[in-house]
Scaffold this motif. Structure first.
Motif, mmCIF file in Angstrom:
data_model
loop_
_atom_site.group_PDB
_atom_site.id
_atom_site.type_symbol
_atom_site.label_atom_id
_atom_site.label_comp_id
_atom_site.label_asym_id
_atom_site.label_seq_id
_atom_site.Cartn_x
_atom_site.Cartn_y
_atom_site.Cartn_z
ATOM 1 N N SER A 1 -0.694 5.715 8.944
ATOM 2 C CA SER A 1 -0.869 7.035 8.341
ATOM 3 C C SER A 1 -0.817 8.117 9.408
ATOM 4 C CB SER A 1 -2.211 7.098 7.601
ATOM 5 O OG SER A 1 -2.440 8.394 7.097
ATOM 6 N N SER B 1 -7.817 3.005 3.430
ATOM 7 C CA SER B 1 -7.653 1.551 3.475
ATOM 8 C C SER B 1 -8.622 0.911 4.461
ATOM 9 C CB SER B 1 -6.212 1.205 3.881
ATOM 10 O OG SER B 1 -6.074 -0.183 4.105
ATOM 11 N N SER C 1 -10.051 10.816 0.706
ATOM 12 C CA SER C 1 -10.007 9.455 1.257
ATOM 13 C C SER C 1 -11.396 8.817 1.226
ATOM 14 C CB SER C 1 -9.469 9.479 2.688
ATOM 15 O OG SER C 1 -8.134 9.927 2.714
ATOM 16 N N ARG D 1 2.713 1.833 -3.432
ATOM 17 C CA ARG D 1 1.894 1.900 -4.648
ATOM 18 C C ARG D 1 2.191 3.156 -5.466
ATOM 19 N NH1 ARG D 1 -2.972 -0.973 -5.848
ATOM 20 N NH2 ARG D 1 -3.933 -0.145 -7.730
ATOM 21 N N VAL E 1 0.845 -1.199 0.000
ATOM 22 C CA VAL E 1 0.000 0.000 0.000
ATOM 23 C C VAL E 1 0.879 1.247 0.000
ATOM 24 C CG1 VAL E 1 -1.876 1.235 1.162
ATOM 25 C CG2 VAL E 1 -1.788 -1.262 1.280
ATOM 26 N N THR F 1 -0.524 12.296 -1.151
ATOM 27 C CA THR F 1 -1.326 11.270 -1.832
ATOM 28 C C THR F 1 -1.230 9.931 -1.115
ATOM 29 O OG1 THR F 1 -0.909 12.386 -3.936
ATOM 30 C CG2 THR F 1 -1.714 10.130 -4.043
ATOM 31 N N PHE G 1 -12.123 7.562 -2.288
ATOM 32 C CA PHE G 1 -11.474 6.270 -2.530
ATOM 33 C C PHE G 1 -12.239 5.130 -1.842
ATOM 34 C CE2 PHE G 1 -7.129 8.535 -2.908
ATOM 35 C CZ PHE G 1 -7.307 8.700 -4.260
ATOM 36 N N GLU G 2 -12.624 5.372 -0.612
ATOM 37 C CA GLU G 2 -13.280 4.335 0.181
ATOM 38 C C GLU G 2 -14.638 3.963 -0.408
ATOM 39 O OE1 GLU G 2 -14.270 3.470 4.918
ATOM 40 O OE2 GLU G 2 -13.539 5.440 4.271
ATOM 41 N N ARG H 1 -4.337 7.809 0.650
ATOM 42 C CA ARG H 1 -4.609 6.426 0.248
ATOM 43 C C ARG H 1 -4.613 5.501 1.468
ATOM 44 N NH1 ARG H 1 -1.001 6.270 -3.368
ATOM 45 N NH2 ARG H 1 0.655 5.232 -2.204
#
Length: 556
Positions: free
Chosen positions: A263, A254, A291, A128, A125, A246, A294-295, A250
């Motif tokens: 994080s 998660s 975030s 990435r 992760v 970034t 993304f989630e 990310r």
């Protein structure tokens, strides 16, 4: 939760000048020359030591580096002056950022960050992002059976316990099964070391040190399939403020508690050295919203995939056929590359050059490509950007250990699925050759972890269950790369020092480019793709290292 290293009072005093904290697994490096930071991270990947211990043992007292004088100067500086200087720098950055209003300003400053006790799942992760530099502790150079002392004083093997499991009903079962797995790994890796020393006896003129490192590396390479994805390692990161921003967003998106906890630690340490670049990470309308975006996508896509992906269905596959598949390629690759090769040397449009290239005889096009490739005297001599004109897309089903190595070529387009036991596991032939006791421990351990996976998956879901899956189990991923990237990866990863598993995968890719895509001119130009069979693949490299140490040029 994390092992905590102890230092003397004097060591704490020294460390406080160069690291943003002395007691947590995430910390930034300060007050050191860039070349020293780079050398430390290079050494970091090949030792079991933490970065702070490595600094004390191998770097601090080196007179040529002048680190002691830096520490003495830093200790004499007024803390108030340091604080004021930092505040003024932050204010200046904010003014520039507001004035220009451009995210690219955050590309102009960066930080070295040490991330320790990171699971193999979290490592992927973190790594990435393309625009950052990562150096990860290797499973090749050290035995992973050394225990770490936790905050509770208890010594434990090097594996992460997900917070979801630690607080759940399977905690004791998880600890017991992981401990047995690492005991099996310890037994297997030491038996394999003896096996390789018998199979490849030391030659009279070979250095004992180089030979020992080579046999250990071969044993570690073979045994790594037993290591679970929960195995922890250390990662050195250098990135710009924008890349960190970034990365942190990310991590916050998660589903893994480890990623979100990490994080938080990373942000705390980074704000001590590049505060202004990271003001938006936890902003409601910026980082939090991003975030959340993304989630939400991940949740919605998981729901769609579940409609078509039924774990109870058995999928038959032939590993020889299905390990590497070439899905897409450019049929007119030679036409495109010849045109792209001529483009920077011409004044014609690309359309004109494509028409000219298409009208050439095949032999003439190949002459253009051969001239563009030139006389390559080593694999670092690579043709120019014209080779980026054509692409290949592969679907790969390999062991997780090989995926971890190939994913490091992150400038390619690469995406991967969750790690599960669903696709079975690979057993290196040396496991059988080393004796019945070794193969029995291997198979029993794999069976135990598959059972634990099902239990953890039922209790905590498939994302958390990934931690218990050993590296030897297969994972599916795709790789899309242009021809120039193929030069780099296929020549590097088929070299003498490469792991036998990813060497095989890259050799298959090269063969598919030549025979399925019929791009023979491109395949032939990859003249440093190496299909030889090597015994102790690391021995030559270890000899070179030993020679450099004897000459006093060992920079690590």
């Amino acid at each position: 939760m994390y092992a905590q290293e102890s230092f003397t009072d004097e060591e704490y005093s020294i460390l406080s000048h160069f690291f943003t904290n002395t007691d947590r697994p995430v910390f930034a490096i300060v007050n050191l020359p860039e070349i020293v930071k780079g050398a430390m991270f290079a050494r970091y990947s090949r030792t079991h030591k933490s970065l702070r211990r490595l600094f004390l043992d191998e770097f601090y007292e080196q007179p040529d580096l002048g680190i002691e004088s830096i520490a003495n100067t830093a200790s004499q500086m007024n803390d108030w002056k340091v604080s004021v200087a930092r505040q003024r720098a932050e204010e200046l950055y904010q003014r520039v950022f507001v004035q220009y209003g451009d995210d690219s300003v955050a590309q102009l400053g960066g930080a070295h960050l040490a991330c320790e006790q990171v699971s193999a799942i979290l490592a992927k992760v973190i790594e990435r992002g393309r625009l950052a530099a990562y150096l990860e502790q290797s499973t090749r150079y050290i035995y992973f059976d050394e225990k770490l002392r936790g905050e509770d004083g208890y010594e434990r093997y090097r594996y992460h316990v997900p917070p979801e499991v630690e607080k759940g009903p399977l905690a004791e079962r998880y600890y017991d099964t992981m401990d047995r797995l690492f005991e099996s790994y310890s037994f297997v890796v030491h038996e394999l070391t003896n096996y390789f020393q018998k199979r490849f006896p030391k030659k009279p003129r070979e250095s004992r040190g180089a030979y020992g490192r080579a046999t250990r590396a071969r044993a570690c390479d073979t045994a790594r399939g037993l290591l679970p994805a929960a195995t922890t390692s250390n990662i050195g990161v250098f990135a710009t403020g924008q890349a960190y921003e970034t990365m942190l967003m990310r991590l916050n998106a998660s589903p893994l508690g480890e990623a979100r906890n990490y994080s938080e630690m990373m942000l705390k340490e980074l704000r001590k050295v590049i505060f202004g670049f990271l003001t938006r990470v936890d902003g409601k309308n910026r980082g939090v919203a991003w975030s959340g975006y993304f989630e939400r996508i991940a949740n919605d896509m998981n729901a769609i995939a579940r409609e078509f992906d039924r774990p109870e269905e058995k999928h038959e596959f032939d590993i020889e056929r299905d390990e590497v598949k070439l899905l897409e390629w450019d049929d007119d690759a030679e036409v495109r590359i010849a045109a792209a090769a001529m483009y920077p040397y011409s004044q014609r449009s690309e359309d004109d050059l494509l028409a000219i290239s298409a009208g050439m005889k095949a032999s003439d096009r190949r002459d253009v490509i051969a001239t563009y490739v030139g006389d390559r005297t080593n694999r670092r001599h690579k043709p120019g950007r014209g080779m980026e004109r054509v692409y290949y897309r592969f679907d790969v089903l390999s062991d997780f250990g090989s995926f971890r190595d190939l994913q490091r070529h992150r400038m390619m387009t690469i995406d991967w699925q969750r790690l599960t036991p669903r696709h079975g596991y690979a057993t290196p032939p040396e496991i059988e050759d080393a004796g019945k006791s070794v193969s029995l421990r291997w198979c029993e351990a794999m069976g135990d972890m598959k059972t634990l996976y099902e239990e953890v998956s039922s209790a905590h879901g498939e994302d958390v269950a990934q931690y218990v899956v050993p590296f030897g189990f297969r994972i599916r991923y795709n790789i899309q790369m242009n021809a120039r990237q193929a030069f780099h990866m296929l020549e590097l990863r088929t070299g003498e020092s490469g792991h036998s598993d990813y060497r095989r995968i890259c050799l298959k890719m090269h063969d598919l480019i030549r025979h399925q895509a019929k791009h023979r001119a491109i395949a032939d130009a990859m003249s440093y793709v190496d299909n030889k069979d090597y015994g102790l693949g690391r021995l030559s490299a270890e000899r070179r290292q030993t020679d450099s140490e004897q000459l006093g040029f060992d920079l690590l």
